[in-house]
Structures are given as C-alpha cells and as structure tokens.
Design a protein around this motif. Structure first.
Motif, PDB file in Angstrom:
ATOM      1  N   ALA A  75      -1.705   1.527  -1.028  1.00  0.00           N
ATOM      2  CA  ALA A  75      -2.219   0.753  -2.150  1.00  0.00           C
ATOM      3  C   ALA A  75      -1.373   1.017  -3.394  1.00  0.00           C
ATOM      4  N   CYS A  76      -1.198   0.016  -4.195  1.00  0.00           N
ATOM      5  CA  CYS A  76      -0.513   0.118  -5.501  1.00  0.00           C
ATOM      6  C   CYS A  76       0.891   0.719  -5.409  1.00  0.00           C
ATOM      7  N   PRO A  77       1.773   0.144  -4.632  1.00  0.00           N
ATOM      8  CA  PRO A  77       3.106   0.736  -4.475  1.00  0.00           C
ATOM      9  C   PRO A  77       3.931   0.745  -5.761  1.00  0.00           C
ATOM     10  N   ASP A  78       3.732  -0.244  -6.633  1.00  0.00           N
ATOM     11  CA  ASP A  78       4.528  -0.296  -7.871  1.00  0.00           C
ATOM     12  C   ASP A  78       4.180   0.849  -8.810  1.00  0.00           C
ATOM     13  N   THR A  79       2.888   1.059  -9.060  1.00  0.00           N
ATOM     14  CA  THR A  79       2.505   2.142  -9.967  1.00  0.00           C
ATOM     15  C   THR A  79       2.755   3.503  -9.330  1.00  0.00           C
TER      16      THR A  79
END
Length: 76
Positions: free
Chosen positions: A38-42
């Motif tokens: 989940a949320c790979p960018d952040t």
C-alpha cells in the motif's frame, strides 16, 4: 383457527432491530492490500529520507505515509 389461543405479551417485551450503521465501516473493514504494497509513493519518499537524513528529520514524510495507510484501511 385450530382452537389455539393467542397470548398477549406485555408491552415491555419487544424485539428491537439493531441499526445498520452499527456494522463495520469502510475504514474498519479489512484492508484489500498488504501493508507492504500500500502507498508505494509515500513509502519510497519516507524510506529515502530516512536513509539520507535520519528518522528525526523526516517526520513530514513519515506522517504522510501513515495518513496514506490509514486511508487504505490500516490501523497505524
């Protein structure tokens, strides 16, 4: 009908239906993804910042990642 008598129940004895809004909400339901995916960018920004500057200097990115995970249904 068939000779059976009906019995009146006291008015204090009532069946109540629980409201539907007491069930699990979207945020309380089980997340559809694994937390690692989940949320790979952040996650990437947080990890790079921690490696380069240390955890104390990256609270902005850490909190951004936590908020993203919460929006995905994780309890962090």
């Amino acid at each position: 009908m068939s000779g059976l008598q009906t019995q009146d129940f006291p008015s204090t004895l009532r069946l109540t239906k629980t409201p539907k809004d007491q069930g699990p909400t979207v945020s309380e339901s089980k997340p559809k993804k694994k937390i690692c995916c989940a949320c790979p960018d952040t996650k990437k920004l947080r990890d790079e910042c921690i490696v380069e500057h240390g955890e104390t200097a990256c609270s902005k990115w850490i909190e951004a990642h936590r908020l993203c995970l919460r929006s995905e249904g994780f309890n962090v």
